[in-house]
Design a protein around this motif. Structure first.
Motif, short mmCIF file in Angstrom:
data_model
loop_
_atom_site.label_atom_id
_atom_site.label_comp_id
_atom_site.label_asym_id
_atom_site.label_seq_id
_atom_site.Cartn_x
_atom_site.Cartn_y
_atom_site.Cartn_z
N ALA A 85 -6.34 7.73 4.10
CA ALA A 85 -7.54 7.88 3.29
C ALA A 85 -8.05 6.52 2.78
O ALA A 85 -9.25 6.29 2.69
CB ALA A 85 -7.27 8.80 2.10
N GLN A 86 -7.13 5.63 2.47
CA GLN A 86 -7.52 4.35 1.88
C GLN A 86 -7.65 3.20 2.88
O GLN A 86 -8.38 2.25 2.64
CB GLN A 86 -6.51 3.96 0.79
N HIS A 87 -6.92 3.27 4.01
CA HIS A 87 -6.86 2.12 4.92
C HIS A 87 -6.98 2.52 6.39
O HIS A 87 -6.42 1.85 7.26
CB HIS A 87 -5.54 1.36 4.73
N GLU A 88 -7.70 3.57 6.70
CA GLU A 88 -7.78 4.06 8.07
C GLU A 88 -8.23 2.97 9.04
O GLU A 88 -9.18 2.24 8.81
CB GLU A 88 -8.73 5.25 8.17
N GLY A 89 -7.48 2.86 10.14
CA GLY A 89 -7.81 1.91 11.19
C GLY A 89 -7.40 0.48 10.93
O GLY A 89 -7.65 -0.41 11.74
N ALA A 135 0.83 -1.21 0.00
CA ALA A 135 0.00 0.00 0.00
C ALA A 135 0.86 1.26 0.00
O ALA A 135 0.56 2.23 -0.70
CB ALA A 135 -0.93 -0.01 1.21
N ILE A 136 1.97 1.23 0.75
CA ILE A 136 2.88 2.37 0.78
C ILE A 136 3.58 2.52 -0.56
O ILE A 136 3.74 3.63 -1.07
CB ILE A 136 3.88 2.23 1.95
N GLY A 137 3.96 1.41 -1.16
CA GLY A 137 4.56 1.44 -2.50
C GLY A 137 3.62 2.04 -3.52
O GLY A 137 4.02 2.82 -4.38
N VAL A 193 2.54 10.24 2.07
CA VAL A 193 2.31 8.79 2.09
C VAL A 193 1.28 8.46 3.16
O VAL A 193 0.32 7.70 2.93
CB VAL A 193 3.63 8.02 2.34
N MET A 194 1.46 9.01 4.36
CA MET A 194 0.56 8.70 5.47
C MET A 194 -0.85 9.23 5.19
O MET A 194 -1.84 8.60 5.57
CB MET A 194 1.10 9.27 6.78
#
Length: 164
Positions: free
Chosen positions: A142-146, A121-123, A136-137
């Motif tokens: 936005a896409q994977h909160e929590g 996901a970071i890539g 990045v964060m």
């Protein structure tokens, strides 16, 4: 476990103590009353803190206080029976709370992304144009909160940004 559960148990213990003259129920009511009161006070002083965490904190603090009381009473040669009975009840409550916390922590850990998924996901965020850790964060949130461990995410984001 929450304050509602404590209140319900407290009410049951008070009723049992009244009808049966049961000293165990009276001790349980006393312990639950103190835990409930201290938890409510702590909840007012630390708004937003999970009730289970507050209850765990209160039971740990009260357990330490009761252990000291038992030691002091014993040292003075006085009866510590009531304090010992209450300490056993408090220890049982604390063990129950810690068991629930451990179960919740395990469930949360099981629902988090693996390090490999987080790296992917970071890539993807870096490939999408994120050039610094903040960007990045932001995309990751936005896409994977929590769904990820923040400390691991920051470490992996630093590594990914350093490679670009």
């Amino acid at each position: 476990m929450d304050l509602t559960t404590l209140k319900s148990r407290h009410l049951q213990a008070r009723k049992a103590a009244r009808t049966d003259a049961d000293q165990g129920a009276a001790a349980t009511a006393a312990v639950l009353g103190r835990v409930m009161g201290d938890t409510e006070t702590l909840a007012k002083n630390k708004p937003g803190t999970a009730q289970l965490d507050l209850i765990a904190s209160v039971t740990a603090a009260q357990r330490a206080s009761l252990e000291k009381e038992v030691q002091d009473l014993t040292r003075l040669g006085r009866s510590a029976d009531v304090a010992i009975r209450e300490l056993e009840i408090l220890q049982g409550l604390h063990d129950e709370v810690m068991g629930i916390k451990a179960q919740q922590d395990a469930e949360k850990a099981a629902s988090l992304m693996s390090e490999a998924e987080l790296t992917a996901a970071i890539g993807a965020a870096v490939a999408a144009g994120a050039t610094n850790i903040g960007a990045v964060m932001k995309l990751l949130k936005a896409q994977h909160e929590g769904r990820y461990d923040g400390a691991v995410a920051i470490r992996l984001a630093r590594e990914a940004v350093a490679r670009t």
